[in-house]
Design an enzyme around this catalytic site. Structure first.
Site: not given
Ligand SMILES: [Fe+3]
Ligand SMILES: [Mg+2]
Ligand SMILES: [Zn+2]
Ligand SMILES: [Zn+2]
Lengths: 335, 761
Positions: B19, B37
């Site tokens: 990320r 996620n």
């Protein structure tokens, strides 16, 4: 006449002769046997009864023979149940051609062992079968013992911390029998431990209140016997490999054959679970007795609840192995 | 053109800094949107200029974070939502895939640099980590992977760490085990009596001194304790062997650096890459014979297991100039699970002199992985730290199936949706401690994945621990033949599912006829198999004892093949065992404790004993390993020479391989004092030839069979055997597959089992 013939089993004169010459001579002729059944008073409310067939091969082995075994086996089954052996019956299946001399020797040692253990042989039966139908001689014995209320075993009292005691070296009988089988060559000269334990056990029961349960670890050996106890009464036993008494030559023979002494038959040993407070006293009594010289505390109860029921072995290298019943299969698991 | 796309990235993309990586890309390529996620992977919503978005996608595919492994990227065009910025949003607990449990990784270069930088606030801090490195699986209690679900939960982040953790541009953004010397775990050195001697930096310095003084120190690492001692001191290595009750089995070493490894071993650039990968496994290397390493590290072998420092603590130990190379073997007495808890200290005290431990709890223990390079591929000997738990996609319907694996080198497999999660190497299920560890790890996986014990696959062996375990469960039991599982394991490992041939060369496995199998030519797939050929059975006098004592195997074969002459040969080969040989003779005649077996492992054992290399084995496979090591010891001259053998048609559909002529000739060669190396080489050539000839003959009889062959079973760890049989068969026009991602030994069984179960349900 030197050998058993089929006519010895026909119920006629030859049968009578055989009974007179072989059986009565050794067993005597007690007054109970004047009827078709033995009629006898039993001095107790509760009796113990057991039956067993003996087919051991070879019939004669170092430390005993099939006859002695037939008495000690039945006496011990009664004794470890907490009973005082009282009377025994014996049935013989004899192969045609069996030497009468051998039969006499067998019957003689039965009588001797019965006398030693204080039981009467009160009824008997003899059958002769064609050659090949049995291997020499089979004996079936039934024993009756009396239970004294105060000696009743209390397996339900088993609790965590109780001690497991075995009365001596294990595997002697198993290895003696294997060695006696000529085919293997002389493995060792170790003798079978075949012996009646009733006097020793009586002494223990009289002196020690904390005996929970006893067994004689015969077929399947100490391990199988303990597994059965663990499963039947839902407790877990952990035994310590190093404290299990094994004769050097028995261990040596086992090393060669790939056997584990824990699974070899014993015919003169008792394994018992006792209150740990009584462990020393039990050990003292055992060690004072000829048949318990090598007694040893081999482990303890590590848990006792519905989910318990395992036999565990603490090995010399510090691992814990679960032991199962003697397996008929001999299969390596190492891939 | 300004547009919006939704990108789903699947694979190993969580807990690897994915990320923050996307966040950084959003700055670089000027797009807005979100990244998050979920159980499927990482979901990116991106709005930007088309050209910029394409560059971003290209960078995702070509230069993902080091630890990431992308399996799949899907892109959908979506309506514009007019995002004003790019943000990382909290995890979503939905999705259709299975959760990915992140693997532990070796310290990364950035962290290492920081650790060595006196001006850095984590200078010499032994628990430095980031999104690219550090503990993962070993500290996770449950998913999703957030700090509160790890054993790091007890350490409250200090202000500085908190800031890094929350900053999307920081390389420690959402690094769950983030910590520093202010807020994180500490190291303590204890003596045998459990008295604390020193902490942190001084504990590490003292440890190095103790090791140099010839002491054994237990060191807590990622997955458990290691026993460490100076690898250059022969005496302490002997002591360690005594304490660990491991007389002969090779011990792994940890070398300070690649330079040191190069000094001690021969190493190819490929092997260097494996050694320095983020998984940092133990790599089996050829050691230099004139080296400084004492031979008692791997007695009788020309190879040695080597790894590099993989935790910050390891690096700090080697920082001190004095240390170059230490023994690093898992801290457990032989046969017991690796010790990893601090309440194991009491136990540790018996096997070491000092203990260097820390207070970051290990939730699940894990061994070091062991790999070998065969000249073409990496072969897994033991799949553990770093390589798992990586779910494998499969086309079989494995959902809600559990496979319990074998009895040795156990691994289990759990099926969830279209994926299989294989456990790490657990060990031999010989004792209750291992069985408990097995059960605990299985329950852990079941909880992670939400799989109940409904359908459970086990080996057919009636005496395997898994056979008793499965009886305690209330489930549908699928019993699977050992070598069938090996066969299908190799098929699945190569993504192959058509019926094919398999050559399974193995130790001992329970056969369907009640005998011991292990030299099998099978044909089939997951649904069923046929046994087409096998090695002739010979007696194993003493059963399991014969596996531990290879000489019994040899005697069993000789007495069985040549009752008269064989005995004389036995007495010549094993003159010190005359009494036992007589006994074996009777055991065989009377079939006392003497199962019948036809296995490759036992054949190697017998030859090893005949050649006087190993007649009593102190660790599993010792006789075979030491025998085949002769193939590495010297540069072999290439030869086509081989011994004779027969292929017999026993029943119309079953060929039988009779190697008795070979055994006889080997004994003659040995008694005539031919070179052992030459005999061993000829023996290997013979086995290669057997494999090829049997397969060719099978195909002549049954031309309709698929010309694909899988090679599996523990004996294929023998690199020569595997590569030569493969080459030979390929020359004959076969497609040959060997294992790629799972071990060919019993460590790979559970994979085959779960696939077979899926097709037999
Ligand atoms: Fe196998
Ligand atoms: Mg009985
Ligand atoms: Zn890092
Ligand atoms: Zn901090």
């Amino acid at each position: 006449m030197q050998r058993i013939s089929l006519a010895h089993g026909e119920g006629g004169e030859l049968t009578h002769q055989l009974i007179q010459e072989v059986f009565i001579q050794s067993f005597g002729h007690s007054e109970q046997t004047q009827f078709d059944s033995a009629i006898l008073p039993i001095p107790s409310q509760t009796i113990a009864i057991t039956t067993d067939s003996y087919v051991v091969k070879p019939i004669f082995f170092p430390g005993g023979n099939i006859g002695k075994l037939a008495i000690t086996g039945t006496v011990n089954d009664l004794a470890v149940s907490g009973a005082i052996p009282h009377v025994i019956t014996a049935g013989f299946m004899i192969e045609e051609g069996f030497p009468i001399k051998n039969l006499k020797e067998i019957v003689h040692s039965m009588a001797g062992e019965a006398e030693k253990s204080g039981v009467n042989i009160v009824a008997g039966d003899t059958k002769v079968v064609e050659k090949g139908s049995v291997d020499g001689l089979f004996i079936n014995t039934t024993g009756i013992g009396v239970i004294q209320e105060e000696h009743r075993l209390k397996p339900e009292m088993v609790q965590e911390g109780d001690s497991v005691i075995v009365s001596g070296t294990i595997g002697d009988h198993g290895i003696a029998i294997l060695s006696a089988r000529q085919e293997l060559g002389l493995l060792t000269d170790v003798k079978s431990d075949c012996a009646s334990l009733n006097h020793l056990i009586h002494e223990l029961l009289a002196e020690i209140k904390g005996i929970r349960i006893m067994r004689d670890p015969t077929r399947g050996g100490l391990a199988t016997t303990l597994v059965e106890l663990c499963e039947d009464f839902h407790f877990t036993v952990e035994i310590d490999e190093a404290s299990v008494p094994v004769r050097k030559d028995v261990q040596g023979a086992c090393d060669i054959l790939g056997y584990d002494p824990l699974y070899l038959a014993n015919e003169g040993k008792v394994v018992m679970i006792v209150d740990s407070n009584d462990k020393q006293k039990a050990l003292d009594i055992l060690k004072n007795h000829e048949l318990g010289r090598n007694a040893s505390v081999i482990g303890q109860i590590t848990s006792s609840h519905a989910q318990s029921g395992k036999l565990l072995l603490k090995t010399a290298v510090g691992t814990t192995r679960r032991l199962n019943r003697l397996s008929g299969q001999i299969l390596p698991r190492i891939c | 053109m300004y547009k919006a796309i939704k990108i789903i990235v699947k694979g190993k993309v969580q807990g690897v800094g994915f990320r923050p990586f996307i966040y950084a890309l959003s700055k670089k390529y000027h797009f807005n949107g979100t990244v998050q996620n979920n159980l499927d992977g990482v979901i990116i919503l991106a709005e930007g200029e088309e050209g910029q978005l394409e560059k971003m996608l290209d960078e995702i595919k070509r230069y993902p974070p080091k630890l990431a492994k992308i399996n799949e990227v899907t892109i959908h065009q979506i309506p514009l939502a007019q995002y004003k910025e790019f943000t990382i949003i909290p995890s979503q607990e939905n999705g259709r895939s299975i959760p990915w449990i992140p693997s532990d990784a070796a310290i990364c270069e950035n962290c290492l640099e920081e650790m060595k930088d006196p001006s850095n606030r984590r200078f010499q801090y032994p628990f430095i980590n980031c999104t690219q490195c550090g503990p993962r699986y070993t500290i996770i209690n449950r998913l999703p992977y957030d700090r509160s679900n790890t054993t790091m939960k007890v350490f409250t982040m200090c202000h500085d760490c908190q800031v890094e953790y929350e900053n999307p541009t920081n390389r420690r953004h959402h690094a769950q085990p983030i910590c520093c010397s202010v807020c994180g775990p500490t190291v303590t050195l204890y003596n045998q009596r459990g008295e604390s001697l020193a902490e942190n930096q001084s504990a590490i310095i003292q440890t190095v001194n103790l090791i140099k003084q010839g002491k054994i120190v237990a060191i807590k690492g990622i997955g458990g304790f290691h026993l460490a001692c100076d690898a250059y001191q022969e005496k302490v290595v002997d002591q360690l062997r005594l304490k660990k009750k491991r007389p002969q089995k090779p011990l792994a070493i940890m070398a300070k650096s690649l330079e040191v490894v190069r000094k001690l071993c021969f190493i190819s650039s490929y092997e260097e890459d494996i050694l320095t990968s983020s998984e940092m496994p133990i790599v089996i290397l050829q050691r230099k014979s004139e080296g400084i390493l004492p031979s008692n590290i791997s007695p009788g072998l020309s190879t040695i297991g080597v790894m590099l420092p993989y935790t910050p603590l390891h690096h700090l130990l080697f920082e001190n100039k004095k240390l170059e190379c230490i023994i690093m073997t898992s801290a457990n007495p032989s046969g017991l699970p690796i010790l990893y808890r601090d309440d194991h200290l009491e136990y540790l005290q018996n096997i070491c002199d000092y203990i260097l431990t820390h207070n970051r709890k290990i939730n699940f223990p894990i061994d070091d992985s062991v790999v070998q390079y065969d000249g073409k591929n990496t072969i897994f000997v033991r799949r553990a730290r770093g390589f798992f738990p990586v779910p494998r996609k499969t086309t079989s319907n494995v959902d809600q199936i559990i496979a319990l694996g074998g009895n040795q080198k156990n691994t289990f497999s759990v099926g969830k949706k279209n994926s299989i999660v294989m456990s790490s190497h657990i060990g031999d299920l010989e004792n209750e401690e291992m069985i408990d560890s097995f059960k605990k790890q299985l329950h852990h996986y079941q909880a992670f994945l939400g799989v109940k014990e409904v359908n459970v696959a086990v080996d057919k062996h009636p005496l395997y621990a898994s056979t008793s375990i499965v009886k305690e469960l209330d489930c549908n039991i699928i019993s699977i033949q050992h070598h069938h599982a090996h066969h299908v394991s190799c098929m699945e490992d190569n993504g192959f599912n058509e019926p094919c041939l398999g050559i399974i060369l193995d130790g001992t496995g329970y056969g369907e006829d009640g005998n011991i199998w292990g030299f099998e030519f099978l044909y089939g797939d997951a649904k069923s198999f046929e046994r087409l050929a096998h090695l002739k059975y010979t007696p194993l006098p003493g059963g399991e004892k014969a596996v531990k004592e290879p000489w019994r195997n040899a005697v069993g074969m000789l007495l069985y093949y040549w009752p008269q002459e064989g005995k004389e040969l036995c007495m010549k080969l094993f003159p010190e065992r005359l009494k036992e040989i007589n006994m074996m003779e009777q055991m065989i005649v009377h079939q006392m404790n003497t199962p019948m077996a036809g296995t490759c492992g036992r054949l190697f054992d017998a030859i090893s004993a005949i050649l006087g290399i190993c007649s009593i084995s102190t660790y599993e496979g010792e006789a075979a390993i030491k025998l085949s090591d002769y193939m590495n010891k010297t540069v072999l001259e290439s030869t086509d020479e081989k011994y004779s053998f027969h292929i017999k048609t026993n029943t119309p559909n079953l060929l039988q391989l009779d190697l008795s002529p070979m055994i006889y000739q080997i004994i003659q060669d040995k008694l005539q004092q031919q070179s052992i190396t030459a005999i061993i080489q000829k023996f290997h050539m013979t086995l290669v030839s057997c494999g090829i000839q049997v397969v060719s003959k099978l195909l002549r009889n049954r031309p309709e069979l698929n010309r694909t062959v899988v090679l599996s079973g523990g004996s294929f760890q023998n690199v020569f055997l595997a590569s030569e049989i493969q080459k030979g068969l390929e020359k004959e026009g076969f497609n040959v597959y060997t294992h790629r991602n799972v071990p060919c030994n019993d460590g790979g069984l559970s994979l085959g089992q779960i696939i077979i179960a899926a097709h037999q349900l």
